[in-house]
Design an enzyme around this catalytic site. Sequence first.
Site, PDB file in Angstrom:
ATOM      1  N   ASP A  89       3.937  13.144  -2.526  1.00 53.40           N
ATOM      2  CA  ASP A  89       4.099  13.048  -1.182  1.00 53.40           C
ATOM      3  C   ASP A  89       3.145  13.634  -0.239  1.00 53.40           C
ATOM      4  O   ASP A  89       3.405  13.506   1.290  1.00 53.40           O
ATOM      5  CB  ASP A  89       5.416  12.807  -1.022  1.00 53.40           C
ATOM      6  CG  ASP A  89       6.114  11.477  -1.209  1.00 53.40           C
ATOM      7  OD1 ASP A  89       5.473  10.678  -1.739  1.00 53.40           O
ATOM      8  OD2 ASP A  89       7.406  11.452  -1.108  1.00 53.40           O
ATOM      9  N   THR A  93      -2.792  10.265  -2.928  1.00 50.91           N
ATOM     10  CA  THR A  93      -3.184   8.999  -3.225  1.00 50.91           C
ATOM     11  C   THR A  93      -3.811   8.471  -1.938  1.00 50.91           C
ATOM     12  O   THR A  93      -4.999   7.761  -1.950  1.00 50.91           O
ATOM     13  CB  THR A  93      -2.113   7.942  -3.631  1.00 50.91           C
ATOM     14  OG1 THR A  93      -1.332   8.746  -4.782  1.00 50.91           O
ATOM     15  CG2 THR A  93      -2.653   6.585  -4.021  1.00 50.91           C
ATOM     16  N   HIS A 137      -1.808  17.092 -11.567  1.00 53.85           N
ATOM     17  CA  HIS A 137      -2.321  18.095 -12.468  1.00 53.85           C
ATOM     18  C   HIS A 137      -2.093  17.674 -13.967  1.00 53.85           C
ATOM     19  O   HIS A 137      -2.411  18.149 -14.863  1.00 53.85           O
ATOM     20  CB  HIS A 137      -1.992  19.411 -12.382  1.00 53.85           C
ATOM     21  CG  HIS A 137      -0.649  19.478 -11.918  1.00 53.85           C
ATOM     22  ND1 HIS A 137      -0.054  19.674 -10.542  1.00 53.85           N
ATOM     23  CD2 HIS A 137       0.555  19.932 -12.639  1.00 53.85           C
ATOM     24  CE1 HIS A 137       1.202  19.878 -10.642  1.00 53.85           C
ATOM     25  NE2 HIS A 137       1.478  19.790 -11.771  1.00 53.85           N
TER      26      HIS A 137
HETATM   27  P1  GDP Z   1       0.911  11.629  -3.097  1.00 51.19           P
HETATM   28  O1  GDP Z   1       2.283  11.432  -3.623  1.00 51.19           O
HETATM   29  O2  GDP Z   1       0.606  12.906  -2.761  1.00 51.19           O
HETATM   30  O3  GDP Z   1      -0.090  10.615  -3.651  1.00 51.19           O
HETATM   31  O4  GDP Z   1       1.066  11.074  -1.564  1.00 51.19           O
HETATM   32  P2  GDP Z   1       0.807   9.754  -0.826  1.00 51.19           P
HETATM   33  O5  GDP Z   1      -0.646   9.575  -0.637  1.00 51.19           O
HETATM   34  O6  GDP Z   1       1.530   8.627  -1.423  1.00 51.19           O
HETATM   35  O7  GDP Z   1       1.571   9.845   0.568  1.00 51.19           O
HETATM   36  C1  GDP Z   1       2.694  10.069   0.553  1.00 51.19           C
HETATM   37  C2  GDP Z   1       3.302   9.546   2.285  1.00 51.19           C
HETATM   38  O8  GDP Z   1       2.657  10.272   3.128  1.00 51.19           O
HETATM   39  C3  GDP Z   1       2.837   8.193   2.471  1.00 51.19           C
HETATM   40  O9  GDP Z   1       3.774   7.556   3.072  1.00 51.19           O
HETATM   41  C4  GDP Z   1       1.509   8.292   3.394  1.00 51.19           C
HETATM   42  O10 GDP Z   1       1.407   7.171   4.122  1.00 51.19           O
HETATM   43  C5  GDP Z   1       1.872   9.437   3.889  1.00 51.19           C
HETATM   44  N1  GDP Z   1       0.780  10.224   4.412  1.00 51.19           N
HETATM   45  C6  GDP Z   1      -0.184  10.665   3.443  1.00 51.19           C
HETATM   46  N2  GDP Z   1      -1.236  11.201   4.336  1.00 51.19           N
HETATM   47  C7  GDP Z   1      -0.996  11.451   5.504  1.00 51.19           C
HETATM   48  C8  GDP Z   1      -1.331  11.772   7.097  1.00 51.19           C
HETATM   49  O11 GDP Z   1      -2.321  12.611   6.828  1.00 51.19           O
HETATM   50  N3  GDP Z   1      -0.578  11.766   7.725  1.00 51.19           N
HETATM   51  C9  GDP Z   1       0.507  11.374   8.020  1.00 51.19           C
HETATM   52  N4  GDP Z   1       1.384  10.916   9.027  1.00 51.19           N
HETATM   53  N5  GDP Z   1       1.172  10.784   6.845  1.00 51.19           N
HETATM   54  C10 GDP Z   1       0.409  10.580   5.575  1.00 51.19           C
END
Ligand code: GDP
Length: 479
Positions: A89, A93, A137
Amino acid sequence: GTLNVTELAEKLGKSPNEIIKKLMFAGVMANKNQDLDDDTIELIASEYGVTMKKEEEVEKSDLLQYIEAEDEKKLKERPPVVTIMGHVDHGKTTLLDSIRNTRVTAGEAGGITQHIGAYQIRTEEGKKITFLDTPGHAAFTSMRSRGAQVTDIAILVVAADDGVMPQTVEAINHAKAANVPIIVAVNKMDKEAANPDRVMQELTEYELVSEDWGGDTIFVSMSALKGEGIDDLLEMILLVAEVEELKANPNRRADGTVIEAELDKGRGSVASLLVQNGTLRVGDPIVVGNTFGRVRAMVNDLGKRIKKAGPSTPVEITGLSHVPQAGDRFVVFEDEKTARQIGELRQQKQLEERRGEQSKVSLEDLFEKIKQGDIKDLNIILKADVQGSAEALAASLMKIDVEGVKINIIHTGAGAITESDIILASASNAIVIGFNVRPDNNAKKAAETENVDVRLHRIIYKAIEEIEQAMQGMLDPEF
Ligand code: GDP
């Protein structure tokens, strides 16, 4: 010793000077012509993610030996291969999607994004960067555990409003273990609760100290969601790539690693490959893991059919005889005959290994297996001199009552133990009991290769006693 410094450098595609430096760090002073012992060779090779087997361990089926030594002069710059890691999160992605979209602004639209496990973008200056499409990872490490190192640079995504979390630490450790440089992407800077200083502070504990604070780790502030800071990040990736002097020789037969693979109903075995050296071409005879074939069709990450792919390019190919596994190495061969030979050899070896792995039941370790819950049925094939005694023995065996395991007589018969009895036992993980009979010669051989436990008896109660004791873990060791 089997290699000197220069020879090892050649094998690894590095300069002798670089190897000498590595050796120095490992506490070994050496010149270019110095012979190295096997342990040192293994150590240095492993620093580059290469597994070097000792000479006597190298077998004909070992793929890596077919990669010809590299000529330093032919090396050219190649795009970096980047993996995005970090806590769940934190935006991995989102970042991958966001970066992929920058390609559109770079004027390379036209294709339909095809998920082939990795994609390549071109920055405005015309530099390419390859991103592995599976964040996290787990994939990184499972590939590494199979001896493949595909990542040049790791992006550690840390959400500025959340800070360092358990998987952040895991990611750091994985990248460090693989000797891969880390760029920290401090993400979610658009959020009110964003606290980049805290992230920087927390990361100092893991020896990731930002340049602002006198360290040498690059930190980039960004918002993956809003697409802010992406250009900075790409620039930093290229900067690190330059320092790393990533090189490959496009003018040779290709080798590389499987990123993912699957069986497609229409197209057969489909494999996504990352070309790591050389140029892969349609029609190339290729060995991929334990499978082989000819590159029939090749598409890129935009779903476009292409004829060739150079270093750091991800492609999807068809034309393999079986489905390889992620992390498998591939090597292109000069002719199809050799590729087929090596491929078949590797298949054969894999089958043998599998057969060995699937440990057969034997009375010796029966009790252990019952205890561990590996076995709930003891399958038995019973041969006797006459059908009557086979049935009598079977009836007695069925009466044995030991908790946690049930006896199944899957076959009884009169006459010598034959090869087909052994094959049946092997296929159904059974043991064979011979009462007043013996295995014939073919059965003896088969029992050995198939690893089937054969027990011979002349007295019924002895046969029953042996099985009973084995089930209770009270069997006397056999001499
Ligand atoms: P992952 O589990 O690391 O792949 O995380 P995701 O890309 O699925 O992102 C998790 C949540 O954080 C999603 O609801 C995204 O929309 C949100 N999110 C990701 N990047 C940002 C950002 O730069 N700003 C904000 N406010 N939300 C973000």
